[in-house]
Design an enzyme around this catalytic site. Structure first.
Site, PDB file in Angstrom:
ATOM      1  N   SER A  45       7.995   2.379  -4.095  1.00 26.77           N
ATOM      2  CA  SER A  45       7.045   3.443  -4.390  1.00 26.77           C
ATOM      3  C   SER A  45       5.781   3.140  -3.598  1.00 26.77           C
ATOM      4  O   SER A  45       5.242   2.029  -3.662  1.00 26.77           O
ATOM      5  CB  SER A  45       6.751   3.486  -5.886  1.00 26.77           C
ATOM      6  OG  SER A  45       6.041   4.674  -6.195  1.00 26.77           O
ATOM      7  N   GLU A  46       5.295   4.125  -2.836  1.00 23.86           N
ATOM      8  CA  GLU A  46       4.264   3.821  -1.839  1.00 23.86           C
ATOM      9  C   GLU A  46       2.903   3.455  -2.437  1.00 23.86           C
ATOM     10  O   GLU A  46       2.025   2.969  -1.728  1.00 23.86           O
ATOM     11  CB  GLU A  46       4.113   4.981  -0.835  1.00 23.86           C
ATOM     12  CG  GLU A  46       3.661   6.293  -1.426  1.00 23.86           C
ATOM     13  CD  GLU A  46       4.828   7.220  -1.748  1.00 23.86           C
ATOM     14  OE1 GLU A  46       5.912   6.718  -2.095  1.00 23.86           O
ATOM     15  OE2 GLU A  46       4.632   8.440  -1.662  1.00 23.86           O
TER      16      GLU A  46
END
Lengths: 216, 233, 216, 233
Positions: A45-46
């Site tokens: 997840s960025e």
């Protein structure tokens, strides 16, 4: 089957054991529900997390533990947290095997538009431009046409691009298409779809593969 | 060496009109709420803000926006922020949208003394317009320049009087990067510990980057999208 | 007093409470022994440590805990470890208040040569080029002349440079000199030094400050 | 997901002639001794090595040097390494010296997908010769390009089967940076733990960067300069 479920289910077949995958908001997030039994896929997840787990059990939500869609999530054994700079170093460096995200438009060259509609509400591109520019493989997972039946798969995107020549594969409820230098190759059809139907709802001429298969 | 300030108000007392301010957080996760509130209370004007998001109505940077104190903003996502849109379209706020990874790297570059670097993000899009494009190994890259700030307001989990900080889970996000890029970095922490209590191998922000440390007031952290597992799972 | 001790002792007076300082190998490392009582100075070591403590008590040496000179050291309460990339981000970003290092040659423009003598043993610049290019203030702490009495402070360095116009102050056992656009200003004299002696051992014309003081 | 290999020999079995290899460590601190020994035992030739230092006689990369397997080397300091000097002067080894911070950042850039960046280090020196120089805000900067490798050999303290790593004290140094820049990263760890045992907030190298993990043989770590306090202190 719900079109969104068809798309997510089919996209999940692109996963491989040991893959590191970034899933966009919406249908792409649903792909996590269809990871084949026994396969280990690690979600990135960025916002700074590797090893995203399922949504929490009600009552155990943690405001400090969210995914890039700002949804509460959980960790898994082996999760790692890091800064946004480290997260995008990971993405930009090509370490993520696969990025699955939605689109407003995709075209025959693999150009992708998913962040801006001139004249509509300002939102911003978030991490999409970084993801499509650098993931080893980019899959667009979206409904084939707009609600009014207008094509989203085109000869050339008309909306501002998110990335130029970045998409490898397009998965919709009607078809799986591969981006090639010759154009989009129709490789698979959705449960009830026909070649004619897919072509009618597509704004660019599809190359029909010699052996078009059913998705499932 | 004691960088602890008695309150958020004291810590932001020299933020003046026209200052450039970086504010940590991703959405409402890991935002320095007390420092934002204290800045709003100061009533300064014409701030130039750099933050991934822009809060939501009445929360986080939404408060700064509503107070009319922001002249320009650089971020990657401003989501469903109706007031921001009105202000931008009305010419009252200058908005620059930057790919999130480019934003993070420009801030890191600012803290790391790197004036510019090349990234593939945005090549061939409107983001690249007016910027230098260069090919390396047959691929196009955009040259992007560093970002720094007069003040960086960050939120950490634990900190000590020397300014060492650790973060909790995804509340880390932009905070450690921005901590490096502020000429004055102010950290809001949930707990102040003695030097040596934080594991030296696990300090995410070494004290050299932090100029002021404030203990939070213990507010309830906000959840933007509460998602839970289906009942049967 | 031993010349090296004079230099280290005088250089220590440039420290200020709360300073973050990087000390080079040799005489600069000795500066740590003369930090004034009650002053807190945090030492940065470019191999990835902030908060370098004194040498360990014999028998407690730790092979995983060394400074940039590869000497065994200790930690202090508040020490932080980080990678080489993070360490030089810290240095390059100008967060280190003061860098004190040795030199083979310095010249009137503040050019510094301390890493290479053509025809002599290959060594490498290590972190010196990064440090001098980016520390907020650079002090050269070295013996005034070579063992044979040849000047090391020159009109123009003849050895390959470590940094161009980077030195702010030169401290030797004979003098303290400040680099200015007009040239080197002699501000202080060592315990027994005279202006004539300093000038004789210096390869560039010194500007003598109006009020030359004694170091101590 | 199990990245654990049974031995250093098995982990390096596909390193071939002409490979580019990054090797972690600062001096002899934090070097992957077992992986180096296994590489030497393979007897491959014409390696291109990237490492801050070059070991010392009979230890660390000194062994690779003595085995005549290194064709070129990029590093920042090669210290008192007589054999290296002879080989360089005799034209048998191509040595490139790079400022240490530039070396670290070029490797980070390689891992982070940044093909080039600007740094002030070396501007106005022979290091800048032949490179693009550009002014930003009146100051000169040198453009430096990324470094990557076919294999990165790193040394960590603890690791799990997913490749997550933590380091101990200054044995961290170049290891986490190089871990990001190898197409195949092999980590030698002192202890293998179960996933979840390492604190998720403190993992220095997330598993995505690591392809193989090997448990060390428990050799005695070397100290290059044993310095201790004076007896009375």
């Amino acid at each position: 089957m719900d079109p969104r479920e068809i798309i997510a289910r089919r996209a999940a077949r692109e996963l491989q054991d040991g893959f590191y995958v970034n899933l966009g908001i919406g249908i792409p997030t649903m792909v996590a529900n269809y990871v084949p039994e026994g396969m280990e896929v690690i979600l990135q997840s960025e916002n700074g997390m590797l090893g995203v787990g399922p949504y929490p059990v009600a009552g155990t939500e943690d405001a400090d533990l969210v995914n890039a869609g700002k949804e509460t999530v959980t960790e898994i054994p082996g999760t790692a947290y890091f800064s946004s700079a480290d997260s995008f170093a990971m993405i930009r460096g090509g370490h993520v095997n696969l990025s699955i995200l939605g689109a407003l438009q995709v075209d025959r060259q693999g150009n992708l538009a998913n962040w801006m509609v001139p004249g509509k509400m300002l939102k911003g591109m978030g991490g999409a431009m970084d993801l499509v520019a650098s993931a080893r493989r980019v899959i667009v997972a979206m409904e084939h046409a707009t609600k009014s039946g207008a094509p989203k798969i085109l000869d050339a995107c008309t909306l501002p691009l998110t990335g130029s020549k970045v998409v490898d594969t397009i998965i919709t409820e009607l078809a799986v298409m591969r981006v090639t230098v010759e154009g989009l190759v129709l490789e698979e059809l959705g449960p009830d779809a026909t070649v004619e139907q897919v072509q009618r709802l597509t704004g660019t001429a599809l190359i029909v593969a010699e052996s078009v298969r059913r998705m499932f | 060496m004691n960088k602890i300030y008695p309150s958020a108000e004291a810590a932001v007392a020299d933020i003046g009109d026209g200052a450039t301010i970086m504010i940590g957080g991703f959405g409402l996760c890991g935002i320095p709420e007390d420092l934002i509130a204290a800045t709003v209370a100061r009533g300064v004007k014409n701030l130039h803000t750099i933050s991934n998001n822009m809060g939501v109505d009445h929360v986080g940077m939404g408060l700064m926006l509503e107070a009319g104190m922001i002249a320009s903003h650089i971020g990657s996502y401003v989501g469903e922020n109706k007031l921001l849109e009105e202000m931008v379209l009305g010419g009252r706020l200058d908005l620059t949208l930057v790919p999130q990874g480019t934003l993070a790297e420009r801030i890191r570059a600012g803290g790391a003394g790197i004036p510019a670097f090349f990234t593939p993000a945005g090549a061939g899009t409107i983001v690249a317009e007016g910027k230098e494009i260069r090919e390396f190994k047959g691929r196009s890259y955009v040259m992007e320049e560093e970002l720094t700030a007069d003040f960086s307001l960050v939120k950490a989990w634990r900190g000590d009087r020397m300014g060492n900080l650790v973060y909790r889970k995804t509340a880390r996000n932009f905070n450690p990067v921005m901590a490096t890029a502020g000429r004055c970095t102010i950290a809001e922490v949930e707990e102040i510990v003695e030097p040596g209590e934080l594991d030296p191998d696990s300090i995410a922000t070494p004290g050299i980057y932090v100029h002021r440390v404030v203990r939070w007031t213990g507010y309830e952290k906000r959840i933007e999208r509460r998602t839970v597992r289906g009942g049967g799972q």
